[in-house]
Design an enzyme around this catalytic site. Structure first.
Site, PDB file in Angstrom:
ATOM      1  CG  ASP A 357      -2.092   0.695   0.795  1.00 31.30           C
ATOM      2  OD1 ASP A 357      -1.986   2.073   0.335  1.00 31.30           O
ATOM      3  OD2 ASP A 357      -2.726   0.734   2.088  1.00 31.30           O
TER       4      ASP A 357
HETATM    5  C1  BGC Z   1      -5.393   3.787  -0.588  1.00 34.21           C
HETATM    6  C2  BGC Z   1      -5.270   2.395  -1.130  1.00 34.21           C
HETATM    7  C3  BGC Z   1      -4.353   2.840  -2.695  1.00 34.21           C
HETATM    8  C4  BGC Z   1      -3.704   3.868  -2.561  1.00 34.21           C
HETATM    9  C5  BGC Z   1      -3.428   4.791  -3.669  1.00 34.21           C
HETATM   10  C6  BGC Z   1      -3.324   4.499  -0.094  1.00 34.21           C
HETATM   11  O1  BGC Z   1      -3.829   5.213   0.805  1.00 34.21           O
HETATM   12  O2  BGC Z   1      -4.728   2.857   1.031  1.00 34.21           O
HETATM   13  O3  BGC Z   1      -5.809   1.899  -1.013  1.00 34.21           O
HETATM   14  O4  BGC Z   1      -5.126   2.425  -3.641  1.00 34.21           O
HETATM   15  O5  BGC Z   1      -3.392   4.386  -1.282  1.00 34.21           O
HETATM   16  O6  BGC Z   1      -3.783   6.108  -4.232  1.00 34.21           O
END
Ligand code: BGC
Length: 883
Positions: A357
């Site tokens: 993530d």
């Molecule tokens: C989120 C993800 C997301 C990623 C990219 C993170 O803060 O938890 O679900 O895909 O950001 O934006």
């Protein structure tokens, strides 16, 4: 990270960080980690918000940080001293002793599983695997490493992997998210995960997947950052529950499988996320020297609840899995060798790659060895440091080869090497306020899917006095902030309320929680708004929000309908206690329950909206309530009011919201949605799972907040059934304009009806292949007894021999399984007066329990009880079989 040897390995990885300010300079210690995470979150922030790098941005940042620190100090001063968990249920031995400051305390809680298994090329991956090995064989170490970490790009993609031109590798664009392509133009806002869950429609989930994937593909997005099956919904007020389908693993698993295979069928890789046990927003990130929350789960609960839908996604071939922010058994999600090497890559035979993530990497070597294959959004702790780790032997080059093989194989597997695949990020401009090429990704073939998807996720829970459908009313009065569009549907540079789907919400609150992680204490949560008061909502907020080219609000569609019917309209979307024309045929009150990434919901109901509903109901004897709810919304303050004649949970329908609602309100479409969760009468009925764990009030674990999943598998209806709690509306419930009758139950075992205790098959994608052998078939007939056509969700629940009601004395309390668990559903369309046959296949996995000693799914001998009906508490057909 697996808090055993891997922590030591992080220590061994000193070269990775030597010379860096705040880098590791010895065995993992809390302060060193804190420094690294601080550094990480800074780059994450400035990447998400490049304007912070400007002078103005820096000034704003300093002011906000000072405000947060000020607020934080004030909050700390206000906290009762010596209270370990600040209201959560977490924290073993929390009261006694000094605060733990060294992560070594937790070593061993998450077992080390190593080495990281190589991709095997099993099943359908054979060719892609072979091609990937050949391509990777031609790469230099530097080229290989370039595939393992995000790089800057001129696109608006959430993450970007650069091309290797000499080898014709085109690069990759990774973009949010599971409910549609966010942060760009000429795309659609699809119904959110929860809405799809409420539709209980596998075909619709599949069609939506295909429709969404087409848009991602046209825009040059290689990896769709979704779908979501974690959070599962353990924490009832969880801020991201709406991104996923349902708290029930079977329902979520069935819908994620359809979604994954449809999206990938269109050539786009799915990033099924967030792996795993990412159940709350509070304390999801490390802040200063406080680590992320640890989700502490036992092995059986992990398998039967949290891993289940991921297993379905892997079986459906998901090419990517995103590891999560928080810790699992005190080891970070992206450095946890038990969950990544063990559960995912060994037990489930996952063939694709694991991406972090955004900013979830908190160790260099440990993440590599634990099975993470790509870090995002930037180099994080890899890049040149990973190169050093390879040369000093901390990470074997074979591990790098496997990372890259998995990435390239996924690219081949979806046919992204073909010229027909648009170049990465081609339709994803970085800043929509600057001139850019138009890439219109919408496809009119899927217009009906957008509309059907919006329709079917509406759940009617009350309808008395034939209030609905409406029949050419003479006068309608409309109330409530959630009827109309927000005043803003416009991009604002790189980042704006529009970017994260919060145009109807308070943007300052959103920024504080999402960007600056300020919502980690009970008091910060209490101050948050439960509603988006500036207009209706189409999705929740954060990275899972949707962008849209056009939105139809309930008000827009009602005006159009009123024009056709010659209906007079009054409205007041502002007053909390509006005047009401007593001659109204019906009064519609629109409210919402907002939720967003970065913040758990402050409550499951709100007095402002409830007050408005009661005020109108006192003055209008046909009050119809429509709630756009990004999660469970309690209704007990008004549900029994005699003048509240109809109540609709409208969830998050996407851009067709108003049009879908009007089709339903006027009876051109029939309601067919069912609740994918349980609505309690009172908050307390959810027990300890109502809110997030805080674990920040002091005590031994103040720097390592803990969340013990001690309730085991007893969440949602499993909890209500077990404790005999009467819900307001049970899991699976939803009304229709017609009624259905059930008959002709047949329960039939396959083959000669004898089955071994454990599966014996090889591991294929998803686990041992015979877990999907069909052991029992269930058939039933469903008759539409009313005078309008309708769809019915026929549900099958099974009680295992070890269930609470199974009476099997052989099973101890810890092995007891729920009274009943959803194990099948179908949604036939049945014309008035007609009957449809439905069939369900119960697999070995459906009938098994996870045996922690055998480390396998075990099929118990004994009596199995089968119930068939249209909600978890209305099962008119019942049968049984023995194994
Ligand atoms: C989120 C993800 C997301 C990623 C990219 C993170 O803060 O938890 O679900 O895909 O950001 O934006």
């Amino acid at each position: 990270m697996a808090s055993t040897k891997e922590d030591e390995r992080v220590g061994a990885a000193t070269p990775l960080h030597s010379g860096e300010p705040g880098g590791f300079d010895g065995p993992a210690s809390t302060s060193a980690k804190g420094a690294i995470s601080g550094q990480q979150s800074h780059s994450w922030l400035t990447r998400k918000l490049p304007f912070l790098r400007t002078r103005r941005g820096k000034i704003i940042t300093v002011i906000v940080i000072l405000l947060i620190i000020g607020g934080g100090l004030a909050g700390l001063a206000a906290l009762p001293k010596g209270n370990n968990n600040g209201g959560g249920s977490s924290g073993p031995n929390g009261q006694a002793g000094e605060a733990i400051t060294d992560d070594a305390y937790f070593y061993g809680q998450s077992p080390d599983v190593s080495p990281s298994p190589n991709m095997t090329g099993s099943g359908t991956w054979k060719d892609s695997h072979t091609k990937a090995l050949a391509l990777v064989g031609k790469m230099t170490l530097e080229e290989k490493l370039s595939l393992t970490a995000g790089a800057p790009s001129r696109t608006g993609c959430s993450g970007f992997i650069p091309a290797i031109k000499r080898l014709n590798f085109t690069g990759m664009c990774l973009s949010d998210a599971g409910n549609g392509l966010r942060n760009t133009d000429f795309v659609s806002s699809w119904p959110s995960g929860l809405h799809v869950g409420a539709s209980w429609n596998k075909k619709l989930a599949r069609d939506r997947g295909s429709g969404m994937a087409g848009e991602f593909r046209t825009k040059g997005v290689n990896v769709l950052l979704g779908p979501v099956v974690g959070p599962a919904g353990r924490v009832v007020s969880g801020g991201r529950n709406w991104e996923g389908f349902s708290v029930d693993p079977y329902l979520a698993g069935s819908l994620v499988a359809e979604t994954v295979s449809a999206i990938q069928g269109a050539g786009v890789i799915t990033s099924t996320k967030h792996f795993i046990a990412n159940e709350q927003e509070t304390n999801r990130m490390p802040i200063n020297d406080v680590q992320s929350l640890s989700s502490n789960i036992d092995d059986r609960t992990m398998h039967e609840l949290y891993l289940w839908p991921f297993q379905d996604a892997v079986r459906a071939g998901t090419g990517n899995i995103m590891c999560s922010y928080q810790r699992i058994n005190n080891s970070y999600g992206c450095a946890n060798s038990k969950t990544l090497n063990g559960l995912l890559k060994t037990e489930l035979g996952f063939q694709g790659f694991v991406v972090s993530d955004w900013g979830a990497q908190h160790a260099g070597v440990a993440t590599a060895l634990a099975g993470m294959d790509m870090t995002m959004p930037g180099e994080g702790l890899w890049g040149s440091q990973l190169s050093t780790a390879v040369s000093n032997g901390s990470v074997p080059e074979t591990r790098i080869d496997d990372m890259v093989t998995r990435i390239i194989a996924s690219w081949y597997q979806m046919g992204q090497d073909q010229e027909a695949f648009p170049s990465p990020g081609v339709g994803m401009p970085q800043d929509l306020t600057k001139p850019h090429k138009i890439v219109d990704a919408r496809n009119s073939t899927f217009r009906q899917t957008l509309l059907d998807g919006a329709i079917e996720g509406h759940v009617l829970v009350k309808n008395v006095n034939k209030s609905l459908p409406l029949k050419k009313p003479k006068l309608l009065s409309l109330f409530g902030y959630s009827a109309k569009n927000p005043d803003l549907n416009n991009p604002g540079g790189f980042i704006s309320p529009w970017t994260f789907g919060v145009s109807s919400f308070n943007y300052t609150e959103f920024q504080d929680s999402f960007i600056f992680n300020s919502a980690s204490t009970p008091s910060s949560r209490e101050n948050q708004s439960p509603i988006a008061i500036n207009g209706t909502i189409y999705s929740g907020g954060g990275s899972g929000a949707t962008s849209q080219s056009l939105i139809i609000s309930p008000f827009d569609a009602i005006v159009q309908q009123a024009y056709e019917d010659g209906t007079a309209l009054f409205w007041d979307f502002v007053a909390p206690a509006p005047d009401v024309n007593p001659m109204s045929d019906a009064c519609l009150v629109f409210g919402n329950a907002f939720a967003t990434e970065g913040l758990d919901r402050p409550s499951l109901r709100d007095d402002y909206t409830d007050g408005l509903i009661k005020h109108v109901a006192e003055r209008c004897n046909n009050t119809i309530v429509v709630l756009h709810n990004a999660g469970i919304r309690l209704v007990d303050q008004f549900i029994e009011h005699v003048n509240v004649t109809a109540v609709i949970f409208a969830h998050l329908p996407g851009e067709m919201s108003g049009k879908a609602l009007v089709e339903l309100l006027y009876g051109r479409e029939n309601f067919s949605g069912k609740l994918p969760y349980t609505v309690a009468m009172n908050e307390n009925d959810y027990g300890d799972l109502l809110g997030p764990d805080f674990g920040r009030g002091g005590g031994r674990f103040e720097k390592f907040p803990q969340s013990n999943f001690s309730e085991g598998v007893w969440v949602d209806y499993r909890h209500f059934d077990e404790r005999g709690i009467e819900p307001r509306f049970e899991f699976g419930f939803g009304l229709s304009f017609t009624t259905f009758g059930y008959s002709s139950l047949v329960v039939e075992k396959s083959g000669n009806g004898t089955f071994g205790e454990f599966p014996t098959g090889n591991i294929v994608e998803g686990g041992q292949e015979d877990l999907w052998d069909v052991l029992v078939t269930v058939r039933a007939e469903v008759e539409n007894k009313g005078d309008v056509d309708g769809m019915e969700v026929v549900q099958v629940y099974v009680g295992l021999p070890s269930s609470s009601s199974g009476g099997s004395e052989a099973n101890s309390e810890s092995q007891k399984t729920p009274v009943q668990q959803l194990r099948g559903f179908e949604k036939p369309s049945v014309k008035a007066g007609e009957t449809a046959s439905v069939e369900f296949e119960l697999t070995r996995r459906d009938l098994s329990v996870w045996d922690i000693e055998a480390q396998a799914w075990r099929l118990d001998k004994g009596k199995y009880v089968v119930g068939v009906g249209n909600s978890s508490r209305k099962l008119p057909l019942s049968g049984e079989f023995t194994i």
